[in-house]
Design an enzyme around this catalytic site. Structure first.
Site, PDB file in Angstrom:
ATOM      1  N   ASP A  81      -6.890  13.813   2.875  1.00  0.00           N
ATOM      2  CA  ASP A  81      -7.267  12.681   3.730  1.00  0.00           C
ATOM      3  C   ASP A  81      -6.516  11.418   3.329  1.00  0.00           C
ATOM      4  OD1 ASP A  81      -9.123  13.426   5.696  1.00  0.00           O
ATOM      5  OD2 ASP A  81     -10.790  13.389   4.262  1.00  0.00           O
ATOM      6  N   GLU A 178     -15.629  16.627  14.775  1.00  0.00           N
ATOM      7  CA  GLU A 178     -16.851  16.519  13.956  1.00  0.00           C
ATOM      8  C   GLU A 178     -18.035  16.030  14.782  1.00  0.00           C
ATOM      9  OE1 GLU A 178     -16.411  14.434  10.229  1.00  0.00           O
ATOM     10  OE2 GLU A 178     -18.586  14.492   9.834  1.00  0.00           O
TER      11      GLU A 178
HETATM   12  O1  KIV Z   1     -13.680  14.244   4.013  1.00  0.00           O
HETATM   13  C1  KIV Z   1     -14.160  15.268   4.508  1.00  0.00           C
HETATM   14  O2  KIV Z   1     -14.860  16.041   3.869  1.00  0.00           O
HETATM   15  C2  KIV Z   1     -13.879  15.545   5.909  1.00  0.00           C
HETATM   16  C3  KIV Z   1     -14.636  16.674   6.550  1.00  0.00           C
HETATM   17  C4  KIV Z   1     -15.982  16.218   6.931  1.00  0.00           C
HETATM   18  C5  KIV Z   1     -13.892  17.239   7.723  1.00  0.00           C
HETATM   19  O3  KIV Z   1     -13.126  14.865   6.521  1.00  0.00           O
END
Ligand code: KIV
Length: 259
Positions: A81, A178
């Site tokens: 991310d 989501e």
């Molecule tokens: O950071 C995370 O765990 C996510 C998931 C909820 C897809 O983005």
């Protein structure tokens, strides 16, 4: 593993299994259990760091955890991310930080947002950065939306559908959906040329993702879409194998995990 192999697998109709992962020990277990995508999610702000949102997570944190996961699973497909504040200012800012995550061992970055992210997705994908987009409930926008299911009325559903198409046209290779109605996720998945990965989005996505701590039954108040796979399992690896099998066989998520 690289993106083309992952997309080829999805192209055969096999469901993609994703699971969050934050350290080397779990990375090894997840890879051995057959998880297709290890997501170094900014959910680590809550699961590992104990914050009440993902907002405090920094690039330094993401780099640290991505490096650890890569050391634990040298050949796994790793998605990382981009944390809050590391990509929203400009496509160039996004590229600088995405490049750091790829150098730390990620194969792909994930970012949240619809139309507003189209230029950024295009900028990244034209420069060698595979991108997974993320629509529906956007945890980095919790101050605007709270943690609740999204796109429940017709206008919001139409907007999400248009955002998804625009992100694909910009070059996104995967799309996380989501906490949206299962019917909408099925329609979007049917109409896109790229795999969708659902979490609280019903069974008819090309794949599923869960937060590791929810799967292991470690979360005090788990979200509706979570399932404790540790219950009845003989080990952590067994719990992860059960999750992998349940997704591949279309047995998870069940209707009660959706909206
Ligand atoms: O950071 C995370 O765990 C996510 C998931 C909820 C897809 O983005």
């Amino acid at each position: 593993m690289y993106l083309p192999q992952l997309l080829k697998k999805a192209g055969t109709g096999e469901k993609l299994v994703a699971l969050t992962c934050y350290d080397a020990s779990f990375a090894r277990i997840l890879a051995e259990a057959g998880v297709d995508i290890l997501l170094v999610g900014d959910s680590l702000g809550m699961t590992v760091q104990g914050h009440d949102s993902t907002l405090p997570v920094s690039m330094v944190d993401m780099l640290y955890h991505t490096e650890a996961v890569r050391r634990g699973a040298p050949t796994a497909f790793i998605m990382a991310d981009l944390p809050f504040g590391s990509y929203q200012a400009s496509p160039a800012q996004a590229f600088d930080n995405a490049a750091r995550l790829l150098a730390a061992g990620a194969n792909m970055v994930k970012l949240e947002g619809g139309a507003v992210m189209v230029d950024t997705v295009s900028y990244l994908t034209q420069r060698g950065v595979p991108v997974c987009a993320h629509l529906g409930l956007l945890p980095q926008s919790v101050n605007q939306t709270g943690y609740r299911a999204q796109a429940k009325d017709d206008a919001a559903a139409r907007q999400l559908h248009m955002d998804a198409k625009a992100l694909v046209a910009a070059g996104a290779s995967l799309l996380v959906l989501e906490s949206i109605p299962a019917r909408l996720a099925a329609e979007v998945s049917e109409n896109l040329q790229i795999p969708t990965i659902g979490i609280g989005a019903g069974l008819n996505c090309a794949g599923q993702v869960l937060v590791l701590n929810d799967l292991l039954g470690l979360t005090a108040r788990p979200p509706r879409f979570a399932k404790d796979f540790m219950s009845g399992a003989t080990s952590i690896k067994d719990a992860v194998v059960r999750y992998v099998k349940a997704v591949k066989l279309g047995e998870f998520p069940a209707p009660e995990h959706g909206f």
